[in-house]
Design a protein around this motif. Structure first.
Motif, PDB file in Angstrom:
ATOM      1  N   LEU A   1       0.826  -9.378   6.746  1.00  0.00           N
ATOM      2  CA  LEU A   1       1.861 -10.282   6.282  1.00  0.00           C
ATOM      3  C   LEU A   1       1.924 -11.570   7.102  1.00  0.00           C
ATOM      4  CD1 LEU A   1       4.755  -7.767   5.484  1.00  0.00           C
ATOM      5  CD2 LEU A   1       2.906  -8.607   4.005  1.00  0.00           C
TER       6      LEU A   1
ATOM      7  N   LEU B   1      -1.825  -4.455  -1.567  1.00  0.00           N
ATOM      8  CA  LEU B   1      -0.994  -4.423  -0.369  1.00  0.00           C
ATOM      9  C   LEU B   1      -0.207  -3.122  -0.291  1.00  0.00           C
ATOM     10  CD1 LEU B   1      -0.478  -6.420   1.974  1.00  0.00           C
ATOM     11  CD2 LEU B   1       1.598  -7.140   0.781  1.00  0.00           C
ATOM     12  N   VAL B   2       0.269  -2.650  -1.451  1.00  0.00           N
ATOM     13  CA  VAL B   2       0.991  -1.379  -1.502  1.00  0.00           C
ATOM     14  C   VAL B   2       0.068  -0.222  -1.140  1.00  0.00           C
ATOM     15  CG1 VAL B   2       2.146   0.266  -3.043  1.00  0.00           C
ATOM     16  CG2 VAL B   2       2.726  -2.160  -3.156  1.00  0.00           C
TER      17      VAL B   2
ATOM     18  N   ASN C   1      -5.927  -8.109  -1.370  1.00  0.00           N
ATOM     19  CA  ASN C   1      -5.422  -9.229  -2.173  1.00  0.00           C
ATOM     20  C   ASN C   1      -4.432  -8.728  -3.208  1.00  0.00           C
ATOM     21  OD1 ASN C   1      -7.217 -11.478  -1.190  1.00  0.00           O
ATOM     22  ND2 ASN C   1      -8.795 -10.061  -1.909  1.00  0.00           N
ATOM     23  N   GLY C   2      -3.307  -9.383  -3.311  1.00  0.00           N
ATOM     24  CA  GLY C   2      -2.331  -9.033  -4.338  1.00  0.00           C
ATOM     25  C   GLY C   2      -1.384  -7.925  -3.909  1.00  0.00           C
ATOM     26  N   THR C   3      -0.299  -7.813  -4.654  1.00  0.00           N
ATOM     27  CA  THR C   3       0.755  -6.863  -4.314  1.00  0.00           C
ATOM     28  C   THR C   3       0.290  -5.417  -4.416  1.00  0.00           C
ATOM     29  OG1 THR C   3       2.442  -8.410  -5.118  1.00  0.00           O
ATOM     30  CG2 THR C   3       3.100  -6.113  -4.865  1.00  0.00           C
ATOM     31  N   PHE C   4      -0.452  -5.095  -5.470  1.00  0.00           N
ATOM     32  CA  PHE C   4      -0.883  -3.709  -5.668  1.00  0.00           C
ATOM     33  C   PHE C   4      -1.757  -3.229  -4.514  1.00  0.00           C
ATOM     34  CE2 PHE C   4      -3.889  -0.575  -7.545  1.00  0.00           C
ATOM     35  CZ  PHE C   4      -2.968   0.433  -7.793  1.00  0.00           C
TER      36      PHE C   4
END
Length: 262
Positions: free
Chosen positions: A258, A156-157, A151-154
């Motif tokens: 994605l 995902l990175v 969950n979230g950009t971090f």
């Protein structure tokens, strides 16, 4: 002045350094490193639940759902793998260049990206043939990659680094670098490529988790490995193989995280 009868010397081919270690010793070492890296990484990650005084159920839930824990596990396991190869090479007074980790050239990414359609075509054809011969093959069995709640950009990175960046580098250094180079000392290219690919495929069988051996992933990685070995031979280095491996993982990452929101 006539040059008739005078032989023209052919340009000397670049000398390939001779592998100074025993092939089968290297193979045993690689297997031990694989399991030791997984064990040490798992033990390191399990320290956190112990410090929090969690029970086994709480610890299990955290280990299965924590993106940070999965990231640390992958980072440690892959770092230990590369470090073990480095120590082996150092002991035998060799450098990474002997197994193909050389300075990259501008053509390496080109070859790696150009090989993506070749890999995909070979994979589709192979699955079609094997499915016809073995109708019971489960082509839809899910691969347990460990990142079940991103969950979230971090996060995902972290998942991106763990799946698209670290494994292609470490696995190519170990498989198409260390293991394949070692096997070529004892056998010709084709059997060395096949055995390397069998080992690589076998390492992915347990990723089926509780559902049993993940044969479709083993088939996938076997085909992928054959193309990766071809790139290793074509370019003389690992960077084209790393590019293809990372591209393949990136496609899977896009589909899982994605497009489908894994």
């Amino acid at each position: 002045m006539s040059t008739a009868g005078v032989e023209t010397a052919e340009p000397a081919k670049p000398k390939v350094p001779e592998v100074p270690w025993n092939t089968w010793l290297a193979l045993v070492y690689a297997v031990l490193v694989f399991y030791a890296a997984q064990l040490i990484a798992g033990l390191l990650v399990s320290v956190y639940p112990v410090l929090r005084h969690w029970n086994s159920h709480q610890a299990g839930q955290w280990l299965n759902s924590s993106v940070g824990a999965q990231f640390v596990f992958v980072l440690v396991a892959e770092a230990l793998t590369v470090g073990a190869v480095y120590l082996f090479l150092k002991k035998h007074r060799s450098r990474f260049s002997i197994i193909g980790l050389k300075r990259p050239t501008w053509t390496d990414p080109f070859y790696g990206l150009a090989a993506v359609p070749l890999y995909l075509l070979l994979y589709v054809l192979t699955v079609g043939v094997i499915s016809h011969l073995v109708p019971s093959l489960n082509v839809n069995q899910q691969q347990q990659i460990g990142f079940n709640d991103v969950n979230g950009t971090f996060q995902l990175v972290l998942a991106f680094i763990s799946l698209v960046v670290l494994p292609p580098i470490a696995e190519e250094i170990m498989m198409r670098g260390f293991i394949y180079t070692s096997l070529k000392k004892a056998m010709k290219i084709v059997p060395a490529a096949l055995l390397t690919s069998v080992i690589f495929a076998a390492a992915h069988l347990p990723e089926g988790g509780s559902a049993g051996p993940l044969y479709i992933a083993a088939l996938d990685t076997f085909v992928l490995s054959l193309v990766l070995v071809y790139l290793r031979e074509k370019t003389g280095s690992l960077w084209a193989s790393i590019t293809l491996h990372a591209s393949k993982n990136f496609i899977a990452f896009v589909v899982l995280f994605l497009l489908h929101g894994h």
